[in-house]
Scaffold this active site. Structure first.
Site, PDB file in Angstrom:
ATOM      1  N   ARG A 123       0.818  -1.220   0.000  1.00 18.13           N
ATOM      2  CA  ARG A 123       0.000   0.000   0.000  1.00 18.13           C
ATOM      3  C   ARG A 123       0.853   1.272   0.000  1.00 18.13           C
ATOM      4  NH1 ARG A 123      -3.485  -2.992   3.553  1.00 18.13           N
ATOM      5  NH2 ARG A 123      -5.116  -3.878   2.259  1.00 18.13           N
ATOM      6  N   LYS A 145       3.909  11.732 -11.120  1.00 20.41           N
ATOM      7  CA  LYS A 145       3.061  10.894 -11.981  1.00 20.41           C
ATOM      8  C   LYS A 145       3.793   9.586 -12.236  1.00 20.41           C
ATOM      9  CE  LYS A 145       0.273  14.251 -14.540  1.00 20.41           C
ATOM     10  NZ  LYS A 145      -0.025  14.845 -15.868  1.00 20.41           N
ATOM     11  N   GLU A 187      11.130  19.101 -24.318  1.00 19.12           N
ATOM     12  CA  GLU A 187      10.456  19.373 -23.038  1.00 19.12           C
ATOM     13  C   GLU A 187      11.074  20.596 -22.347  1.00 19.12           C
ATOM     14  OE1 GLU A 187       7.740  17.796 -22.114  1.00 19.12           O
ATOM     15  OE2 GLU A 187       7.793  15.757 -22.917  1.00 19.12           O
ATOM     16  N   LYS A 229       8.636  23.442 -13.350  1.00 22.37           N
ATOM     17  CA  LYS A 229       7.725  22.317 -13.103  1.00 22.37           C
ATOM     18  C   LYS A 229       7.361  22.251 -11.616  1.00 22.37           C
ATOM     19  CE  LYS A 229       6.283  17.722 -13.928  1.00 22.37           C
ATOM     20  NZ  LYS A 229       6.330  16.508 -14.698  1.00 22.37           N
ATOM     21  N   GLU A 239      -3.585  18.011 -11.099  1.00 23.58           N
ATOM     22  CA  GLU A 239      -4.122  18.505 -12.366  1.00 23.58           C
ATOM     23  C   GLU A 239      -5.617  18.787 -12.254  1.00 23.58           C
ATOM     24  OE1 GLU A 239      -1.881  16.527 -15.491  1.00 23.58           O
ATOM     25  OE2 GLU A 239      -3.557  16.826 -16.848  1.00 23.58           O
ATOM     26  N   ARG A 244      -1.592  22.595 -13.978  1.00 21.77           N
ATOM     27  CA  ARG A 244      -0.673  21.525 -14.385  1.00 21.77           C
ATOM     28  C   ARG A 244      -0.936  21.085 -15.822  1.00 21.77           C
ATOM     29  NH1 ARG A 244       1.822  16.507 -10.865  1.00 21.77           N
ATOM     30  NH2 ARG A 244       3.078  15.674 -12.577  1.00 21.77           N
ATOM     31  N   ASN A 248       0.948  20.011 -20.632  1.00 24.78           N
ATOM     32  CA  ASN A 248       0.574  19.167 -21.770  1.00 24.78           C
ATOM     33  C   ASN A 248       0.633  19.926 -23.093  1.00 24.78           C
ATOM     34  OD1 ASN A 248       0.107  16.960 -20.081  1.00 24.78           O
ATOM     35  ND2 ASN A 248      -1.978  17.657 -19.648  1.00 24.78           N
ATOM     36  N   HIS A 251       0.905  18.101 -26.335  1.00 32.04           N
ATOM     37  CA  HIS A 251       0.667  16.682 -26.064  1.00 32.04           C
ATOM     38  C   HIS A 251      -0.596  16.135 -26.725  1.00 32.04           C
ATOM     39  CE1 HIS A 251       3.929  17.211 -23.307  1.00 32.04           C
ATOM     40  NE2 HIS A 251       3.855  15.976 -22.842  1.00 32.04           N
ATOM     41  N   HIS A 255       0.092  13.182 -28.853  1.00 32.04           N
ATOM     42  CA  HIS A 255      -0.446  11.870 -28.494  1.00 32.04           C
ATOM     43  C   HIS A 255      -1.053  11.196 -29.733  1.00 32.04           C
ATOM     44  CE1 HIS A 255      -2.480   8.773 -26.104  1.00 32.04           C
ATOM     45  NE2 HIS A 255      -3.479   8.948 -26.955  1.00 32.04           N
ATOM     46  N   HIS A 269       8.678  10.174 -27.786  1.00 29.73           N
ATOM     47  CA  HIS A 269       7.706  11.049 -27.103  1.00 29.73           C
ATOM     48  C   HIS A 269       8.095  12.530 -27.251  1.00 29.73           C
ATOM     49  CE1 HIS A 269       4.825  12.422 -24.142  1.00 29.73           C
ATOM     50  NE2 HIS A 269       5.799  13.007 -23.465  1.00 29.73           N
TER      51      HIS A 269
HETATM   52  P1  NAD Z   1      13.377   5.764 -21.679  1.00 30.43           P
HETATM   53  O1  NAD Z   1      13.285   5.643 -20.233  1.00 30.43           O
HETATM   54  O2  NAD Z   1      12.851   4.658 -22.526  1.00 30.43           O
HETATM   55  O3  NAD Z   1      14.882   6.044 -22.098  1.00 30.43           O
HETATM   56  C1  NAD Z   1      15.199   6.189 -23.462  1.00 30.43           C
HETATM   57  C2  NAD Z   1      16.368   5.274 -23.840  1.00 30.43           C
HETATM   58  O4  NAD Z   1      17.565   5.858 -23.344  1.00 30.43           O
HETATM   59  C3  NAD Z   1      16.287   3.883 -23.264  1.00 30.43           C
HETATM   60  O5  NAD Z   1      16.734   2.984 -24.256  1.00 30.43           O
HETATM   61  C4  NAD Z   1      17.294   3.915 -22.115  1.00 30.43           C
HETATM   62  O6  NAD Z   1      17.874   2.640 -21.880  1.00 30.43           O
HETATM   63  C5  NAD Z   1      18.319   4.881 -22.625  1.00 30.43           C
HETATM   64  N1  NAD Z   1      19.056   5.622 -21.600  1.00 30.43           N
HETATM   65  C6  NAD Z   1      18.556   6.183 -20.477  1.00 30.43           C
HETATM   66  N2  NAD Z   1      19.511   6.897 -19.850  1.00 30.43           N
HETATM   67  C7  NAD Z   1      20.631   6.757 -20.580  1.00 30.43           C
HETATM   68  C8  NAD Z   1      21.948   7.283 -20.463  1.00 30.43           C
HETATM   69  N3  NAD Z   1      22.282   8.128 -19.491  1.00 30.43           N
HETATM   70  N4  NAD Z   1      22.839   6.920 -21.402  1.00 30.43           N
HETATM   71  C9  NAD Z   1      22.495   6.095 -22.435  1.00 30.43           C
HETATM   72  N5  NAD Z   1      21.275   5.595 -22.617  1.00 30.43           N
HETATM   73  C10 NAD Z   1      20.350   5.937 -21.698  1.00 30.43           C
HETATM   74  O7  NAD Z   1      12.631   7.078 -22.227  1.00 30.43           O
HETATM   75  P2  NAD Z   1      12.435   8.571 -21.693  1.00 30.43           P
HETATM   76  O8  NAD Z   1      12.362   9.412 -22.888  1.00 30.43           O
HETATM   77  O9  NAD Z   1      13.389   8.923 -20.616  1.00 30.43           O
HETATM   78  O10 NAD Z   1      11.012   8.481 -20.991  1.00 30.43           O
HETATM   79  C11 NAD Z   1       9.864   8.220 -21.738  1.00 30.43           C
HETATM   80  C12 NAD Z   1       8.803   7.722 -20.785  1.00 30.43           C
HETATM   81  O11 NAD Z   1       8.538   8.739 -19.833  1.00 30.43           O
HETATM   82  C13 NAD Z   1       7.482   7.408 -21.467  1.00 30.43           C
HETATM   83  O12 NAD Z   1       7.005   6.176 -20.997  1.00 30.43           O
HETATM   84  C14 NAD Z   1       6.571   8.531 -21.015  1.00 30.43           C
HETATM   85  O13 NAD Z   1       5.218   8.115 -20.924  1.00 30.43           O
HETATM   86  C15 NAD Z   1       7.142   8.852 -19.661  1.00 30.43           C
HETATM   87  N6  NAD Z   1       6.872  10.216 -19.195  1.00 30.43           N
HETATM   88  C16 NAD Z   1       6.403  10.345 -17.936  1.00 30.43           C
HETATM   89  C17 NAD Z   1       6.154  11.605 -17.432  1.00 30.43           C
HETATM   90  C18 NAD Z   1       5.694  11.760 -16.024  1.00 30.43           C
HETATM   91  O14 NAD Z   1       5.375  12.883 -15.606  1.00 30.43           O
HETATM   92  N7  NAD Z   1       5.694  10.704 -15.223  1.00 30.43           N
HETATM   93  C19 NAD Z   1       6.400  12.747 -18.220  1.00 30.43           C
HETATM   94  C20 NAD Z   1       6.888  12.566 -19.508  1.00 30.43           C
HETATM   95  C21 NAD Z   1       7.126  11.289 -19.982  1.00 30.43           C
HETATM   96  N1  GLY Z   2       4.491  15.639 -17.855  1.00 30.41           N
HETATM   97  C1  GLY Z   2       3.270  16.258 -17.486  1.00 30.41           C
HETATM   98  C2  GLY Z   2       3.056  16.329 -16.015  1.00 30.41           C
HETATM   99  O1  GLY Z   2       3.890  15.936 -15.237  1.00 30.41           O
HETATM  100  O2  GLY Z   2       2.025  16.760 -15.607  1.00 30.41           O
END
Ligand code: NAD
Ligand code: GLY
Length: 373
Positions: A123, A145, A187, A229, A239, A244, A248, A251, A255, A269
């Site tokens: 939990r 998130k 971003e 942020k 949100e 917040r 987006n 987005h 999306h 993304h």
């Molecule tokens: P990711 O985590 O898939 O990383 C991208 C690639 O880079 C992967 O292959 C990873 O192995 C590699 N990598 C990571 N760090 C590295 C480093 N220092 N050196 C070499 N390679 C490295 O992708 P991302 O772009 O970081 O994140 C995308 C995800 O984030 C999506 O699932 C998206 O939905 C999510 N997201 C979440 C939020 C949120 O607020 N929680 C906001 C935006 C995006």
């Molecule tokens: N990436 C959008 C949020 O964190 O709200």
């Protein structure tokens, strides 16, 4: 000297965000307060671990903290029920307790997955974000998130669960592939476009140095992005007020484009967000909300940063009605309405819940007819 940490101000759930080149080498000092019995489980992906794991393990050991790694395959596929279940089983087998911390060491995929595991394990246990992509450092690691993808769509199952701290080592970006750096940069630009015209102007001047890895430019861009942020999250954590939702920007269009390309490496993304922001500004200009010059400036800067700004840049020629149909499945859609983040100018974004989808369809039709710039 290390810069003072930023803070996400959420009352008793407030937490620090440390941003520093070389922070991994001193990770033990920063993580020791969260380690029970001198050990911490570190959730990471195989790529990140191969490139940066040794540095983290040594940095933790220097502060008397042992790392117990759990590694997952890299990529979006790890944000799944199957990966979550396997991770939870491993954590339970290790005897993780509610007051324990996990360390999420990787990009947004690892942060979202490990954060969600922390949200539901017994939990709710605690976690620390150690983001390693530019996207995760400026966006996903801050704000709480967390979640996974399911058959019905991306990020449709999850929880708001704030970390106890975010440790950002800007030097992690040294090993990040350039395409991922550019995608994360979208971003960064977003924060300028939402509410800080001066920061957008800084991006125009210094964006290329940042992408090339200049340490001062990284520190400034990541610090400014996280501060922006943090302020938004402190005001509207869940949100609910619309503040917040400004995060987006780009987005809703993005999306639809990610859905059209199957959420694959064909369009990352951040690339979808860049193209979505260019579309949002051109759409805003078409409605007379902002000047054409602003829309041209945004498009020119994103294109100069090596990001897509036209549908043709990523080979999308889907009928507009299909793109709009994807938007209706966006998790932000409510009561048949899809909220759009539009702009009255650079740094002047706002939420518009009243956009008619027929108008969006006509706009996309015009975009598809347009030759790539
Ligand atoms: P990711 O985590 O898939 O990383 C991208 C690639 O880079 C992967 O292959 C990873 O192995 C590699 N990598 C990571 N760090 C590295 C480093 N220092 N050196 C070499 N390679 C490295 O992708 P991302 O772009 O970081 O994140 C995308 C995800 O984030 C999506 O699932 C998206 O939905 C999510 N997201 C979440 C939020 C949120 O607020 N929680 C906001 C935006 C995006
Ligand atoms: N990436 C959008 C949020 O964190 O709200």
């Amino acid at each position: 000297m290390a810069p003072p940490p930023l803070r996400v101000g959420l009352g008793e759930r407030s937490y620090p965000v440390l941003i520093e080149a070389g922070l991994l080498d001193r990770a033990g000092e920063a993580l020791a307060p969260y380690a029970r019995g001198g050990r911490l489980v570190v959730v990471s992906d195989e790529t990140v671990w191969a490139l940066q794991g040794e540095r983290l393990v040594a940095g933790m050991a220097a502060g008397g903290v042992e790392a117990l790694p759990i590694l997952l395959p890299p990529g979006e596929g790890s944000k799944s029920w199957a990966a979550l279940e396997a991770l939870l089983d491993r954590l339970l087998a290790l005897g993780i307790e509610r007051k324990d911390h996990l360390v999420a060491f990787g990009g947004g995929v690892i942060g979202d997955l490990a954060g969600f595991a922390a949200a539901i394990l017994k939990r709710g246990c605690r976690f620390v974000q150690v983001p390693t992509t530019l996207l995760a450092q400026v966006d996903s690691s801050v704000g709480g998130k967390t979640g996974i993808n399911v058959a019905a769509g991306k990020n449709l199952v999850g929880a708001f669960h704030q970390p106890s701290a975010v440790l950002i080592d800007t030097a992690c970006l040294d090993t990040l592939p350039i395409r991922q750096v550019r995608a994360g940069y979208a971003e960064v630009v977003k924060y300028g476009l939402i509410g800080d015209a001066d920061f957008f102007a800084w991006c125009e001047r210094e964006g290329e140095t940042l992408i090339a890895g200049n340490p001062g430019a990284r520190q400034h861009a990541i610090g400014t992005s996280v501060a922006a942020k943090a302020a938004i999250v402190a005001e509207d954590e869940r949100e609910t007020t619309g503040r917040r939702a400004l995060l987006n920007l780009g987005h809703t269009f993005g999306h639809a484009l990610e859905a059209e390309t199957g959420f694959s490496d064909r369009l990352l993304h951040g690339e979808a967000v860049a193209l979505g922001m260019a579309l949002a500004f051109r759409f805003s200009a078409g409605r007379g909300l902002c000047g054409d010059a602003d829309a041209r400036r945004v498009t020119a800067h994103l294109a100069a940063a090596g990001l897509p700004t036209r549908l043709g840049d990523v080979g999308i020629d889907a009928p507009p009605e299909r793109l709009v149909a994807h938007m209706k499945h966006d998790k932000k859609a409510s009561g048949g309405r899809v909220p759009f983040i539009l702009a009255r100018g650079i740094g002047r974004a706002f939420v518009d819940d009243e956009v008619a989808l027929a108008e969006v369809e006509a706009f996309l039709d015009g975009e598809l007819a347009r030759e790539p710039a």
